[in-house]
Design a protein around this motif. Structure first.
Motif, PDB file in Angstrom:
ATOM      1  N   ASP A  30       0.796  -1.233   0.000  1.00  0.00           N
ATOM      2  CA  ASP A  30       0.000   0.000   0.000  1.00  0.00           C
ATOM      3  C   ASP A  30       0.831   1.287   0.000  1.00  0.00           C
ATOM      4  OD1 ASP A  30      -2.284  -1.496  -0.116  1.00  0.00           O
ATOM      5  OD2 ASP A  30      -2.959  -1.091   1.926  1.00  0.00           O
ATOM      6  N   ILE A  54      -1.217  -4.430  -3.011  1.00  0.00           N
ATOM      7  CA  ILE A  54      -2.245  -3.408  -2.783  1.00  0.00           C
ATOM      8  C   ILE A  54      -3.496  -4.071  -2.198  1.00  0.00           C
ATOM      9  CG2 ILE A  54      -3.748  -1.693  -3.897  1.00  0.00           C
ATOM     10  CD1 ILE A  54      -0.772  -0.942  -3.941  1.00  0.00           C
ATOM     11  N   THR A  55      -4.032  -3.450  -1.127  1.00  0.00           N
ATOM     12  CA  THR A  55      -5.233  -4.016  -0.494  1.00  0.00           C
ATOM     13  C   THR A  55      -6.532  -3.438  -1.051  1.00  0.00           C
ATOM     14  OG1 THR A  55      -5.246  -2.356   1.303  1.00  0.00           O
ATOM     15  CG2 THR A  55      -4.002  -4.411   1.691  1.00  0.00           C
ATOM     16  N   HIS A  61      -3.452   4.568  -0.441  1.00  0.00           N
ATOM     17  CA  HIS A  61      -2.841   3.237  -0.523  1.00  0.00           C
ATOM     18  C   HIS A  61      -2.229   2.966  -1.895  1.00  0.00           C
ATOM     19  CE1 HIS A  61      -4.752   1.875   3.317  1.00  0.00           C
ATOM     20  NE2 HIS A  61      -5.454   2.964   3.022  1.00  0.00           N
ATOM     21  N   THR A  62      -2.628   3.760  -2.894  1.00  0.00           N
ATOM     22  CA  THR A  62      -2.206   3.481  -4.274  1.00  0.00           C
ATOM     23  C   THR A  62      -1.491   4.654  -4.946  1.00  0.00           C
ATOM     24  OG1 THR A  62      -4.343   4.243  -5.126  1.00  0.00           O
ATOM     25  CG2 THR A  62      -4.146   1.890  -4.644  1.00  0.00           C
ATOM     26  N   GLY A 132      -4.748  -3.912   5.559  1.00  0.00           N
ATOM     27  CA  GLY A 132      -5.173  -2.674   4.916  1.00  0.00           C
ATOM     28  C   GLY A 132      -6.027  -1.826   5.824  1.00  0.00           C
ATOM     29  N   ALA A 170      -2.918  -0.490   7.998  1.00  0.00           N
ATOM     30  CA  ALA A 170      -2.329   0.581   7.192  1.00  0.00           C
ATOM     31  C   ALA A 170      -2.365   1.954   7.850  1.00  0.00           C
ATOM     32  CB  ALA A 170      -3.022   0.645   5.834  1.00  0.00           C
TER      33      ALA A 170
END
Ligand code: ZN
Ligand code: FE
Length: 259
Positions: A30, A54-55, A61-62, A132, A170
């Motif tokens: 993430d 990636i969650t 996160h991206t 995440g 996260a």
């Protein structure tokens, strides 16, 4: 041996960095921002970023994925049901991925977002869970896209993992989550004890993660909707009989949204 460190990003995100010292390859989970990852790589000559996990699709996160992919050629794994920048491998429930020699089972955990996935490595000694924004330390993600039913089911699934599972979520939300947990269960010594411990840690600017699933089962109100005292608190809040654990969970989530 894989070493795991947190790269702080924005105000309260963590980008998890997995390092294989033998091969000098690393992976991140993430990366909402490329800068902390690039700074780490800059300080560690000879290391290669090989994989990006990636969650879910949220920008925190991206946001760094495209740049990291461009600069390093890392392979990008993300949920099949969401739009993920530069994704190479689309993952669905029960898929398996191997990263730095560790095999992760993919768990679909809808609720925070509809396509959210979690990554679980079933290590016999120290299982690892990258959750995440689904399972937080002492809390859970907001229901931006899914229903309480979906989130309750997702959390129940994660709650079945072994007590020793290390939980890498996260965000550094633990202290505010524990304030809420104390409001829900003021008589639970595990909750009040953890609140005191994390209060001290945060005063020293220490990270509160990873958690363990055993600790979460004892202190996270969102995993405790079946406890009579938690149901009673939810009933007091809503003024109705929340007959099912899902109804209790929904009442807790709505309460926390305004807490
Ligand atoms: Zn999110
Ligand atoms: Fe987030």
């Amino acid at each position: 041996m894989i070493q795991i460190d947190a790269l702080p990003a924005f105000t309260d995100n963590y980008i998890w960095l997995l390092q294989d010292n033998a091969s000098k390859r690393c992976a991140v989970v993430d990366p909402g921002d490329a800068a902390p990852v690039l700074a780490w790589l800059g300080n560690h000559p000879g290391w290669e970023l090989s994989d990006i996990l990636i969650t879910h699709h949220h920008a925190d996160h991206t946001g760094g994925v495209a740049e990291l992919k461009d600069l390093t050629g890392a392979k990008v794994y993300g949920p099949a049901n969401e739009k993920i920048p530069a994704r190479d491998v689309a993952l669905s429930d029960h898929d398996e991925v191997t990263v730095l020699g560790l095999t992760f089972a993919v768990h679909a955990v809808p609720g925070h977002t509809l396509g959210h996935i979690a990554f679980y490595h079933a290590d016999p000694q120290t299982p690892l869970l990258f959750s995440g924004d689904t399972l937080f330390a002492a809390g859970c993600g907001r229901l931006f896209e899914g229903t309480p039913e979906q989130m309750h089911h997702s959390l129940s699934r994660l709650a079945e993992l072994p007590d020793s599972t290390e939980v890498y979520c996260a965000h550094e939300y633990t202290l505010s989550n524990l304030r809420f947990a104390v409001a829900v269960e003021p008589e639970n010594p595990d909750v009040t004890g953890r609140f005191e411990q994390v209060t001290r840690w945060r005063e020293e600017n220490r990270i509160s993660l990873p958690s363990t699933l055993g600790l979460e089962r004892k202190t996270n109100p969102f995993l405790r909707a079946s406890q009579p005292s938690v149901k009673q608190k939810a009933d007091e809040r809503t003024g109705i009989d929340n007959a099912s654990p899902v109804a209790v969970f929904a009442a807790l989530r709505a309460w926390k949204d305004k807490f």
